[in-house]
Design a protein around this motif. Structure first.
Motif, PDB file in Angstrom:
ATOM      1  N   THR A 203       6.816   0.342   9.168  1.00 40.34           N
ATOM      2  CA  THR A 203       6.435   0.504   7.762  1.00 40.34           C
ATOM      3  C   THR A 203       5.292   1.503   7.636  1.00 40.34           C
ATOM      4  N   THR A 237       0.209  -3.021   5.873  1.00 40.72           N
ATOM      5  CA  THR A 237       1.651  -2.807   5.903  1.00 40.72           C
ATOM      6  C   THR A 237       2.257  -3.436   7.154  1.00 40.72           C
ATOM      7  N   ILE A 243       4.187  -3.489   1.714  1.00 47.71           N
ATOM      8  CA  ILE A 243       2.939  -2.807   1.318  1.00 47.71           C
ATOM      9  C   ILE A 243       2.155  -3.769   0.440  1.00 47.71           C
TER      10      ILE A 243
END
Length: 282
Positions: A203, A237, A243
């Motif tokens: 991510t 993250t 997020i």
């Protein structure tokens, strides 16, 4: 259902030997892969990191990555997983207990699925965190089973009624106990460079690519605790946290105390990627 080596079994049929080196030494690696609407997110990137971790600690994968991906997809279908995650673990295998490597190791591969929902509330309203000393080993770039340092830091956060512990080595912010950390100051994103002090998150890399595509300034460079607390926005993250804004650190309010505009933009663009996976036909 459980994937053991290259075959699917009922959970009650799976038994791991007590002398498996993952159990006795934490001698192994793992990945957690997100599934949206029955489809994996970032499978290629996770498999690339799995191969790298295996190479770094000299574990031989039991069979090719292409076949592993097929078996993981079989596992998702067999468990009828819609929204959740795949956990995969590979150890150096079973051998009598000794510290050095076995002469002819046969690695053990286990994988299973778990239903999980997206943390929408946390992504919208933010979480609280503490800072704590980074007490982990010096090869955090390997996604190994040796997570005791992470576990102890996460426990500190839990005891402080917080969701995450942000780790500091010397005076440098590295990452979270189970996340990567970004700060935003005057429109610029900062995150620790991908070296041996952090795990290069899947991510994390998605955020970097989004920032570049949206012409958001981003610097992969170290920052300290003072910059962290003085940031306009802070986000963590990960595969499971996606997020998530951090609005309080050590009882200190970050920025406005609410999800900031750049965080919202990054979330919107990331969600577009998720929707692409959800709507894919395969």
């Amino acid at each position: 259902m459980i994937l053991l080596q290259d075959k699917l079994f009922q959970r009650s049929e799976v038994h791991i030997d007590i002398e498996d080196r993952g159990f006795q030494f934490g001698d192994g690696i793992y990945e957690v892969i997100r599934v949206y609407n029955g489809k994996s997110f970032g499978m290629a990137e996770h498999m690339e990191r799995l191969e790298r971790s295996a190479k770094e600690i000299q574990i031989h994968l039991p069979y090719p990555i292409e076949l592993l991906v097929e078996r993981l997809n079989d596992l998702v279908r067999a468990t009828n997983l819609k929204d959740g995650q795949i956990y995969i673990q590979i150890t150096r295998g079973v051998f009598e207990r000794m510290h050095h490597f076995p002469i002819h190791p046969q690695s053990t591969l286990v994988a299973y699925t778990k239903e999980t929902v997206r943390p929408i509330d946390k992504m919208e309203n933010g979480i609280s965190a503490i800072t704590t000393e980074d007490i982990r080993w010096l090869r955090c770039d390997i996604k190994s089973l040796n997570l005791l340092g992470n576990v102890l830091c996460k426990q500190q956060a839990k005891e402080a009624n917080c969701e995450e512990a942000i780790l500091i080595r010397g005076n440098t912010v590295t990452e979270g106990s189970s996340t990567n950390v970004f700060i935003i100051k005057e429109g610029t994103l900062f995150t620790h460079p991908a070296n041996n002090y952090i795990l290069n998150g899947i991510t994390r890399n998605e955020i970097i690519q989004i920032a570049k595509s949206e012409y958001l300034p981003i610097k992969e460079e170290a920052f300290d605790k003072e910059m962290l607390l003085d940031a306009d926005e802070v986000i963590v993250t990960s595969t499971t946290m996606e997020i998530t804004p951090v609005t309080m650190i050590n009882d200190h309010q970050i920025g406005s105390g609410e999800r900031g505009p750049i965080t919202k933009k990054l979330q919107m663009k990331f969600n577009e990627k998720v929707e692409e996976v959800q709507n894919a036909t395969n």
